[in-house]
Design a protein around this motif. Structure first.
Motif, mmCIF file in Angstrom:
data_model
loop_
_atom_site.group_PDB
_atom_site.id
_atom_site.type_symbol
_atom_site.label_atom_id
_atom_site.label_comp_id
_atom_site.label_asym_id
_atom_site.label_seq_id
_atom_site.Cartn_x
_atom_site.Cartn_y
_atom_site.Cartn_z
ATOM 1 N N LEU A 1 0.854 -1.177 0.000
ATOM 2 C CA LEU A 1 0.000 0.000 0.000
ATOM 3 C C LEU A 1 0.900 1.242 0.000
ATOM 4 C CD1 LEU A 1 -2.980 1.109 0.449
ATOM 5 C CD2 LEU A 1 -2.287 1.338 2.846
ATOM 6 N N LEU A 2 0.672 2.142 -0.926
ATOM 7 C CA LEU A 2 1.386 3.410 -1.002
ATOM 8 C C LEU A 2 0.459 4.491 -0.447
ATOM 9 C CD1 LEU A 2 3.855 5.023 -2.092
ATOM 10 C CD2 LEU A 2 2.607 5.204 -4.251
ATOM 11 N N PHE A 3 0.979 5.409 0.397
ATOM 12 C CA PHE A 3 0.124 6.443 0.962
ATOM 13 C C PHE A 3 0.881 7.764 1.070
ATOM 14 C CE2 PHE A 3 2.109 4.215 4.501
ATOM 15 C CZ PHE A 3 2.601 5.247 5.275
ATOM 16 N N GLY A 4 0.116 8.825 1.143
ATOM 17 C CA GLY A 4 0.697 10.152 1.312
ATOM 18 C C GLY A 4 -0.321 11.078 1.940
ATOM 19 N N GLY A 5 0.173 12.166 2.488
ATOM 20 C CA GLY A 5 -0.744 13.100 3.117
ATOM 21 C C GLY A 5 -0.153 14.481 3.283
ATOM 22 N N LEU A 6 -1.029 15.433 3.491
ATOM 23 C CA LEU A 6 -0.669 16.827 3.711
ATOM 24 C C LEU A 6 -1.528 17.317 4.867
ATOM 25 C CD1 LEU A 6 0.701 19.490 2.592
ATOM 26 C CD2 LEU A 6 -1.398 19.799 1.306
#
Length: 141
Positions: free
Chosen positions: A93-98
């Motif tokens: 699972l690839l994830f990112g956030g701001l």
């Protein structure tokens, strides 16, 4: 939610008080195949012990550039979050956030330890599932 807050220097654990953290979350799953989005807006309210930990300046810490400050309980911050995740396959699972945090108008905004009215954080990462049971949790209930 209401949460207890602790800190440690790895020689002891100190209770710092409690936070109340109401949020509104909008989650869109499978926006496109395997792509999920989350938008969150919220505020944090904290007890005086937490505010003292972050914002109080006692007489022993006063300097030429840092005046004494008595912190109070109340409004700690507000924040906006945007996060996404993309399932590459069953195991990855690839994830990112701001996240942007807003401090203007908070209870201890006048503290000499608070240097900026806003902060922004960016995160990116991945998760690898090394084991998956044949039976999903909760199916036996």
């Amino acid at each position: 939610p209401i949460r207890a807050v602790f800190s440690t220097d790895f020689t002891r654990v100190d209770g710092r008080g409690f936070v109340f953290h109401p949020t509104l979350t909008i989650k869109k799953e499978d926006l496109q195949k395997n792509l999920n989005l989350i938008f969150r807006i919220g505020s944090i309210f904290a007890t005086e012990r937490i505010m003292d930990y972050f914002y109080e300046v006692g007489s022993n810490n006063v300097t030429a550039n840092r005046s004494m400050f008595d912190a109070n309980e109340g409004y700690l911050e507000s924040h906006l979050d945007l996060a996404c995740s993309y399932r590459l396959n069953e195991r990855w699972l690839l994830f990112g956030g701001l996240q942007t945090n807003f401090y203007k108008g908070t209870t201890n905004y006048a503290s000499p330890l608070l240097k900026t009215p806003n902060t922004t954080s960016i995160a990116i990462g991945f998760a690898w599932t090394f084991y998956k049971s044949k039976e999903r949790a909760g199916q036996w209930l």
